[in-house]
Design a protein around this motif. Structure first.
Motif, PDB file in Angstrom:
ATOM      1  N   PHE A 152      35.154  34.319  37.562  1.00  0.00           N
ATOM      2  CA  PHE A 152      36.002  35.510  37.625  1.00  0.00           C
ATOM      3  C   PHE A 152      37.339  35.073  38.217  1.00  0.00           C
ATOM      4  O   PHE A 152      37.376  34.521  39.315  1.00  0.00           O
ATOM      5  N   GLU A 153      38.409  35.307  37.489  1.00  0.00           N
ATOM      6  CA  GLU A 153      39.725  34.838  37.945  1.00  0.00           C
ATOM      7  C   GLU A 153      40.601  36.048  38.172  1.00  0.00           C
ATOM      8  O   GLU A 153      41.194  36.575  37.234  1.00  0.00           O
ATOM      9  N   ASN A 154      40.663  36.509  39.419  1.00  0.00           N
ATOM     10  CA  ASN A 154      41.382  37.763  39.667  1.00  0.00           C
ATOM     11  C   ASN A 154      42.708  37.529  40.385  1.00  0.00           C
ATOM     12  O   ASN A 154      42.911  37.990  41.499  1.00  0.00           O
ATOM     13  N   VAL A 162      40.631  40.585  29.912  1.00  0.00           N
ATOM     14  CA  VAL A 162      40.175  41.978  29.793  1.00  0.00           C
ATOM     15  C   VAL A 162      41.402  42.859  30.039  1.00  0.00           C
ATOM     16  O   VAL A 162      42.055  42.728  31.082  1.00  0.00           O
ATOM     17  N   ASP A 163      41.750  43.746  29.095  1.00  0.00           N
ATOM     18  CA  ASP A 163      42.963  44.561  29.246  1.00  0.00           C
ATOM     19  C   ASP A 163      42.664  46.030  28.938  1.00  0.00           C
ATOM     20  O   ASP A 163      41.494  46.423  28.842  1.00  0.00           O
ATOM     21  N   PHE A 164      43.714  46.817  28.734  1.00  0.00           N
ATOM     22  CA  PHE A 164      43.509  48.252  28.505  1.00  0.00           C
ATOM     23  C   PHE A 164      42.730  48.515  27.209  1.00  0.00           C
ATOM     24  O   PHE A 164      41.887  49.405  27.155  1.00  0.00           O
ATOM     25  N   GLU A 165      43.020  47.710  26.199  1.00  0.00           N
ATOM     26  CA  GLU A 165      42.317  47.907  24.922  1.00  0.00           C
ATOM     27  C   GLU A 165      40.818  47.652  25.076  1.00  0.00           C
ATOM     28  O   GLU A 165      39.994  48.306  24.432  1.00  0.00           O
ATOM     29  N   VAL A 172      34.001  29.031  31.022  1.00  0.00           N
ATOM     30  CA  VAL A 172      34.745  30.238  30.664  1.00  0.00           C
ATOM     31  C   VAL A 172      35.337  30.847  31.927  1.00  0.00           C
ATOM     32  O   VAL A 172      34.651  30.951  32.947  1.00  0.00           O
ATOM     33  N   ALA A 173      36.613  31.251  31.859  1.00  0.00           N
ATOM     34  CA  ALA A 173      37.209  32.038  32.950  1.00  0.00           C
ATOM     35  C   ALA A 173      37.513  33.421  32.378  1.00  0.00           C
ATOM     36  O   ALA A 173      38.068  33.529  31.283  1.00  0.00           O
ATOM     37  N   VAL A 174      37.110  34.451  33.108  1.00  0.00           N
ATOM     38  CA  VAL A 174      37.384  35.812  32.636  1.00  0.00           C
ATOM     39  C   VAL A 174      38.403  36.441  33.588  1.00  0.00           C
ATOM     40  O   VAL A 174      38.215  36.434  34.815  1.00  0.00           O
ATOM     41  N   ILE A 175      39.489  36.952  33.000  1.00  0.00           N
ATOM     42  CA  ILE A 175      40.644  37.366  33.803  1.00  0.00           C
ATOM     43  C   ILE A 175      40.995  38.827  33.494  1.00  0.00           C
ATOM     44  O   ILE A 175      41.339  39.146  32.344  1.00  0.00           O
ATOM     45  N   PRO A 176      40.915  39.712  34.478  1.00  0.00           N
ATOM     46  CA  PRO A 176      41.396  41.076  34.217  1.00  0.00           C
ATOM     47  C   PRO A 176      42.929  41.100  34.252  1.00  0.00           C
ATOM     48  O   PRO A 176      43.536  40.411  35.076  1.00  0.00           O
ATOM     49  N   LEU A 177      43.518  41.889  33.346  1.00  0.00           N
ATOM     50  CA  LEU A 177      44.980  41.940  33.278  1.00  0.00           C
ATOM     51  C   LEU A 177      45.567  42.463  34.592  1.00  0.00           C
ATOM     52  O   LEU A 177      46.587  41.986  35.069  1.00  0.00           O
ATOM     53  N   LYS A 178      44.908  43.462  35.160  1.00  0.00           N
ATOM     54  CA  LYS A 178      45.396  44.054  36.425  1.00  0.00           C
ATOM     55  C   LYS A 178      44.377  43.802  37.520  1.00  0.00           C
ATOM     56  O   LYS A 178      43.222  44.192  37.397  1.00  0.00           O
ATOM     57  N   LYS A 179      44.830  43.181  38.608  1.00  0.00           N
ATOM     58  CA  LYS A 179      43.833  42.796  39.609  1.00  0.00           C
ATOM     59  C   LYS A 179      43.328  43.955  40.456  1.00  0.00           C
ATOM     60  O   LYS A 179      42.253  43.888  41.039  1.00  0.00           O
ATOM     61  N   ASN A 180      44.121  45.053  40.512  1.00  0.00           N
ATOM     62  CA  ASN A 180      43.681  46.176  41.356  1.00  0.00           C
ATOM     63  C   ASN A 180      43.146  47.357  40.556  1.00  0.00           C
ATOM     64  O   ASN A 180      42.931  48.426  41.110  1.00  0.00           O
ATOM     65  N   ASP A 238      40.325  49.185  39.203  1.00  0.00           N
ATOM     66  CA  ASP A 238      38.864  49.141  39.426  1.00  0.00           C
ATOM     67  C   ASP A 238      38.077  49.116  38.123  1.00  0.00           C
ATOM     68  O   ASP A 238      37.115  48.371  37.981  1.00  0.00           O
ATOM     69  N   GLN A 239      38.535  49.967  37.180  1.00  0.00           N
ATOM     70  CA  GLN A 239      37.795  50.033  35.916  1.00  0.00           C
ATOM     71  C   GLN A 239      37.813  48.673  35.205  1.00  0.00           C
ATOM     72  O   GLN A 239      36.786  48.192  34.714  1.00  0.00           O
ATOM     73  N   MET A 240      38.992  48.055  35.209  1.00  0.00           N
ATOM     74  CA  MET A 240      39.140  46.760  34.524  1.00  0.00           C
ATOM     75  C   MET A 240      38.340  45.658  35.243  1.00  0.00           C
ATOM     76  O   MET A 240      37.668  44.841  34.621  1.00  0.00           O
ATOM     77  N   VAL A 241      38.413  45.702  36.565  1.00  0.00           N
ATOM     78  CA  VAL A 241      37.700  44.688  37.357  1.00  0.00           C
ATOM     79  C   VAL A 241      36.185  44.847  37.164  1.00  0.00           C
ATOM     80  O   VAL A 241      35.468  43.861  36.965  1.00  0.00           O
ATOM     81  N   ASN A 242      35.720  46.111  37.177  1.00  0.00           N
ATOM     82  CA  ASN A 242      34.278  46.318  36.990  1.00  0.00           C
ATOM     83  C   ASN A 242      33.834  45.883  35.600  1.00  0.00           C
ATOM     84  O   ASN A 242      32.781  45.268  35.425  1.00  0.00           O
ATOM     85  N   HIS A 243      34.688  46.175  34.613  1.00  0.00           N
ATOM     86  CA  HIS A 243      34.356  45.755  33.248  1.00  0.00           C
ATOM     87  C   HIS A 243      34.264  44.223  33.181  1.00  0.00           C
ATOM     88  O   HIS A 243      33.365  43.656  32.557  1.00  0.00           O
TER      89      HIS A 243
END
Ligand code: GAP
Length: 447
Positions: free
Chosen positions: A385-387, A409-412, A352-360, A362-367
């Motif tokens: 973790f694929e940032n 992982v996105d805003f929703e 599994v690769a987990v990718i935050p929509l926005k790399k900078n 913080d909330q998204m990266v921590n989630h």
């Protein structure tokens, strides 16, 4: 083959050994993704042999082998290939690889007669260098299975039929290593020695051929891409009564993936004879009826040397076949192409690769980080973790290394905890909550 070799290097599956020093011919190193894929292949074999069967035991024996073992197994005398030298350019070849009786390096026909070249590696043992202080690096894992036959029977109370399985390194000083990891000097074997009563051997042999074909199919190498080759008498190894080779269409041609041999009582018999000689000399043979040490008593009490059926597969050849089958280039709707490794999920190096929509963000990266910790609890293998901040690029990369699931992982996600799952093969995307995510992952990876 060139595309596979390039992918293996680019993505960290396989590197030439010691390439900063010009390499070492016939030796390769498995990088971060290669070691995962290799371990997964071995684990799948081990599961099928040891965990899914009731009558197979495991072994991990030493690589350094007492020369007597390989003397009485016949390897010292017969484990050789015919070597031919070119008298003009001094190149060396295996006789069967020479075309039109000409040197493939300089074209000269001034070649020596073929002579046997023993493929075993010898190494010094201990601090004193003399001709008696040596051992061999095992040329097959099988021999130490035979020498441990009695130890395993005595310690596990197994009775015939039963098997002993082993995965481990084997070494052969191949005259001409070639075709990437297909023919190398250091490789791994997955070998089963399955002991049966004489007379039951033909049926057991047929049955193991079928079982091994099914296993390859489960690893993504379809049965229709494997040909059975009934090795003719004159090509059989010195120990074999019958061998069926599973021949696969490798990128360089159809060649052996696995051999399934009926080794009869050759090996146990040879080691037994030697044991009897030694025991008679030492006057310790206390059971007169036992005409051999590596034997069992049948239901009538008679001592019998079992026959053995041996499915023997090379891990590297399996790796190459699996990679070759999985490697796909697909045309996309936008006119572009994607390379995708359609590996069976249980073999994928990264699950599994987990990718935050926005790399900078913080909330998204921590989630993302805490989600990864949750997924890791499922014990499915590598979760990464694929940032990169570029979802499309991350998908392409994970398609190319065969990751079956990408999660975004996105805003929703920050609002309601749901994430987007993207399936490697269909490229379909679905939105799931945390329970749905666990179920999806478990179904996909463990199925
Ligand atoms: N114990 C039986 C035995 O060793 P083998 O046919 O010589 O039989 C078994 O080898 C398997 O080991 C082959 O089918 C192949 O997959 C693998 N193998 C043999 N030599 C190899 C080499 N030089 N490089 C990579 N794999 C090799």
């Amino acid at each position: 083959m060139d595309e596979l070799v390039a992918l293996c290097k680019r993505r960290g599956f396989i590197f030439q050994s010691a390439d900063i020093y010009g390499g070492l011919q016939g030796a390769y190193d498995f990088g971060p993704l290669g070691v995962e894929l290799k371990n997964n292949i071995k684990q799948s074999w081990w599961d099928s042999m040891i965990y899914e069967s009731d009558n197979i035991e495991g072994l991990d024996s030493s690589i350094l082998t007492n020369p007597l073992v390989l003397r009485y197994s016949g390897h010292e005398d017969t484990f050789s290939d015919p070597l031919v030298d070119c008298k003009e350019c001094k190149s060396r070849f295996r006789e069967d690889q020479i075309i039109d009786k000409k040197c493939s390096n300089c074209g000269s026909d001034n070649l020596t007669e073929a002579r046997p070249f023993n493929l075993m590696f010898k190494t010094g043992v201990g601090p004193i260098e003399d001709q008696d202080s040596y051992a061999y690096l095992r040329p097959e894992t099988a021999q130490q299975i035979f020498t441990n036959f009695k130890n395993i029977i005595d310690s596990t109370s197994k009775s015939i039929p039963f098997g002993i399985a082993q995965i481990g390194k084997a070494f052969r000083n191949e005259i001409t290593p070639r075709n990437f990891i297909f023919r190398v000097r250091e490789f791994e074997q997955m070998e089963l020695e399955y002991f049966v009563y004489p007379g039951d051997d033909d049926e057991a042999h047929d049955s193991w051929v079928q079982k091994r074909l099914s296993w390859w199919c489960e690893q993504g190498v379809p049965i229709e891409n494997i040909e059975l080759y009934d090795v003719p008498k004159e090509e059989l190894a010195h120990y074999s009564k019958k061998t069926i080779d599973l021949m696969y269409k490798f990128p360089h041609g159809i060649e052996e993936l696995e051999g399934i041999a009926n080794r009869t009582d050759f090996d146990l018999g040879s080691h037994s004879k030697k044991q009897d000689e030694l025991n008679i000399k030492a006057n310790v043979l206390n059971n007169k009826d036992s005409n051999s040490k590596l034997a069992v008593q049948d239901e009538t009490g008679k001592w019998v040397v079992p026959y053995v059926i041996e499915p023997s597969a090379g891990v590297e050849r399996g790796f190459l076949a699996i990679l070759n089958e999985a490697f796909t280039v697909e045309d996309l709707n936008d006119g572009k192409q994607r390379t995708v490794l359609k590996l069976k999920p249980h073999l994928s190096p990264v699950k599994v690769a987990v990718i935050p929509l926005k790399k900078n963000d913080d909330q998204m990266v921590n989630h993302t980080r805490s989600l990864i910790q949750e997924i890791k609890k499922l014990k499915i293998g590598r979760v990464i973790f694929e940032n990169t901040g570029n979802i499309g690029k991350s998908y392409r990369k994970h398609d190319e290394i065969g990751t079956p699931i990408c999660i975004t992982v996105d805003f929703e996600t920050l609002e309601n905890g749901t994430v987007t799952i993207r399936d490697r093969d269909s490229m379909n995307q679905t939105r799931v909550d945390s329970e749905g995510l666990k179920e999806y992952i478990n179904n996909k990876i463990k199925s």
